[in-house]
Motif scaffolding. Structure first.
Motif, mmCIF file in Angstrom:
data_model
loop_
_atom_site.group_PDB
_atom_site.id
_atom_site.type_symbol
_atom_site.label_atom_id
_atom_site.label_comp_id
_atom_site.label_asym_id
_atom_site.label_seq_id
_atom_site.Cartn_x
_atom_site.Cartn_y
_atom_site.Cartn_z
ATOM 1 N N VAL A 1 1.122 -1.432 -0.346
ATOM 2 C CA VAL A 1 0.087 -0.124 -0.120
ATOM 3 C C VAL A 1 0.878 1.185 0.217
ATOM 4 C CG1 VAL A 1 -1.797 1.470 0.999
ATOM 5 C CG2 VAL A 1 -1.595 -1.161 1.342
ATOM 6 N N PRO A 2 0.391 2.457 -0.643
ATOM 7 C CA PRO A 2 1.684 3.098 -0.935
ATOM 8 C C PRO A 2 0.941 4.409 0.047
ATOM 9 C CG PRO A 2 0.069 3.721 -2.876
ATOM 10 C CD PRO A 2 0.076 2.135 -2.297
ATOM 11 N N GLY A 3 2.312 5.491 0.303
ATOM 12 C CA GLY A 3 1.264 6.082 1.564
ATOM 13 C C GLY A 3 2.348 6.444 2.695
ATOM 14 N N GLY A 4 3.704 5.717 2.662
ATOM 15 C CA GLY A 4 4.827 5.762 2.878
ATOM 16 C C GLY A 4 4.555 6.420 4.739
ATOM 17 N N PHE A 5 3.278 5.425 5.436
ATOM 18 C CA PHE A 5 2.295 6.372 7.227
ATOM 19 C C PHE A 5 3.423 4.980 7.741
ATOM 20 C CE2 PHE A 5 -1.169 5.865 5.045
ATOM 21 C CZ PHE A 5 -1.430 4.840 5.654
ATOM 22 N N ALA B 1 13.182 21.132 1.402
ATOM 23 C CA ALA B 1 13.759 22.524 1.092
ATOM 24 C C ALA B 1 15.294 22.904 1.161
ATOM 25 C CB ALA B 1 13.452 23.047 3.084
ATOM 26 N N ARG B 2 15.777 21.606 1.227
ATOM 27 C CA ARG B 2 17.279 21.747 0.302
ATOM 28 C C ARG B 2 17.592 21.252 -0.558
ATOM 29 N NH1 ARG B 2 20.448 19.118 5.353
ATOM 30 N NH2 ARG B 2 19.160 19.690 6.434
ATOM 31 N N ASP B 3 16.314 21.119 -1.733
ATOM 32 C CA ASP B 3 16.218 20.155 -3.072
ATOM 33 C C ASP B 3 16.329 20.463 -3.798
ATOM 34 O OD1 ASP B 3 16.682 18.400 -4.436
ATOM 35 O OD2 ASP B 3 14.177 17.752 -4.138
ATOM 36 N N SER C 1 6.650 9.204 16.095
ATOM 37 C CA SER C 1 7.623 8.715 14.585
ATOM 38 C C SER C 1 6.926 9.894 13.262
ATOM 39 C CB SER C 1 7.416 7.319 14.615
ATOM 40 O OG SER C 1 6.337 6.831 14.324
ATOM 41 N N ILE C 2 5.690 9.903 12.870
ATOM 42 C CA ILE C 2 5.504 10.747 12.261
ATOM 43 C C ILE C 2 6.070 12.436 12.351
ATOM 44 C CG2 ILE C 2 2.737 11.461 11.280
ATOM 45 C CD1 ILE C 2 2.085 8.644 11.851
ATOM 46 N N LEU C 3 5.510 13.003 13.270
ATOM 47 C CA LEU C 3 6.252 14.133 13.447
ATOM 48 C C LEU C 3 7.946 13.831 13.115
ATOM 49 C CD1 LEU C 3 4.233 15.367 16.761
ATOM 50 C CD2 LEU C 3 3.513 15.811 14.086
ATOM 51 N N VAL C 4 8.587 13.553 13.614
ATOM 52 C CA VAL C 4 9.885 13.708 13.203
ATOM 53 C C VAL C 4 9.897 13.032 11.742
ATOM 54 C CG1 VAL C 4 11.459 12.307 13.712
ATOM 55 C CG2 VAL C 4 10.096 12.875 15.763
ATOM 56 N N TRP C 5 9.336 12.329 10.888
ATOM 57 C CA TRP C 5 9.254 11.843 9.535
ATOM 58 C C TRP C 5 8.848 13.439 8.761
ATOM 59 C CZ3 TRP C 5 12.220 10.416 6.045
ATOM 60 C CH2 TRP C 5 11.317 9.953 4.835
ATOM 61 N N SER D 1 11.341 15.088 6.391
ATOM 62 C CA SER D 1 10.921 15.327 5.148
ATOM 63 C C SER D 1 11.015 16.694 4.780
ATOM 64 C CB SER D 1 9.889 14.319 4.872
ATOM 65 O OG SER D 1 9.181 14.554 5.549
ATOM 66 N N ARG D 2 10.066 17.332 5.285
ATOM 67 C CA ARG D 2 10.244 18.940 5.241
ATOM 68 C C ARG D 2 11.211 19.821 4.837
ATOM 69 N NH1 ARG D 2 5.331 19.909 8.299
ATOM 70 N NH2 ARG D 2 3.442 19.145 7.280
#
Length: 149
Positions: free
Chosen positions: A29-33, A82-84, A69-73, A77-78
């Motif tokens: 299942v896609p999503g990442g959570f 931003a650096r990308d 864990s979700i908040l840390v991710w 990821s944000r």
């Protein structure tokens, strides 16, 4: 009732198995959570394996670990996004704005050439002699606009 009795007897292992199932579901299942929920389930199982806890506390620990864990991710990821510099993909000239270089050949009649990296760019700006330090201030298509630095 047998399922409840089984879960009560094997609480830590049921959390670990549930975490592994969530990790396996993430592959389908896609999503990442589900990754973070699976990790929280495994950590809850490991915690209850060494320190027996009531079911209500186990669910609270699972919920807290899931949220953390979700908040840390999300924060990670944000910051990474931003650096990308993927925003400059297919806009190669915009990467050079603000860059300074030294002219190897003079600018005559408003146009010249400048080697940046592995590419020779056409530049436009005031007539300047070779050896002059320049700054790239913009771009018109594939022509870099320059000024004396």
């Amino acid at each position: 009732m047998e399922i409840v009795a089984f879960l009560a007897e094997n609480g830590p292992w049921s959390w670990i198995v549930a975490g592994l199932v969530l990790l396996a579901l993430e592959l389908i299942v896609p999503g990442g959570f589900l990754v973070w929920l699976g990790i929280a389930g495994i950590l809850t199982g490991l915690l209850t394996l060494f320190q027996p806890l009531p079911w209500a506390v186990q669910w609270a620990v699972f919920g807290a670990l899931s949220l953390v864990s979700i908040l840390v991710w999300l924060r990670f990821s944000r910051r990474r996004r931003a650096r990308d510099d993927a925003g400059l993909l297919n806009r190669r000239t915009d990467r050079f704005i603000g860059h300074e270089a030294v002219l190897e050949t003079p600018i005559r009649d408003g146009y010249g050439r400048l080697a940046l990296g592995d590419t020779i760019w056409r530049i436009a700006g005031p007539d300047l002699p070779a050896g002059q330090r320049i700054r790239i201030v913009g771009a018109d298509g594939a022509v870099l606009r320059v000024e004396a630095a």
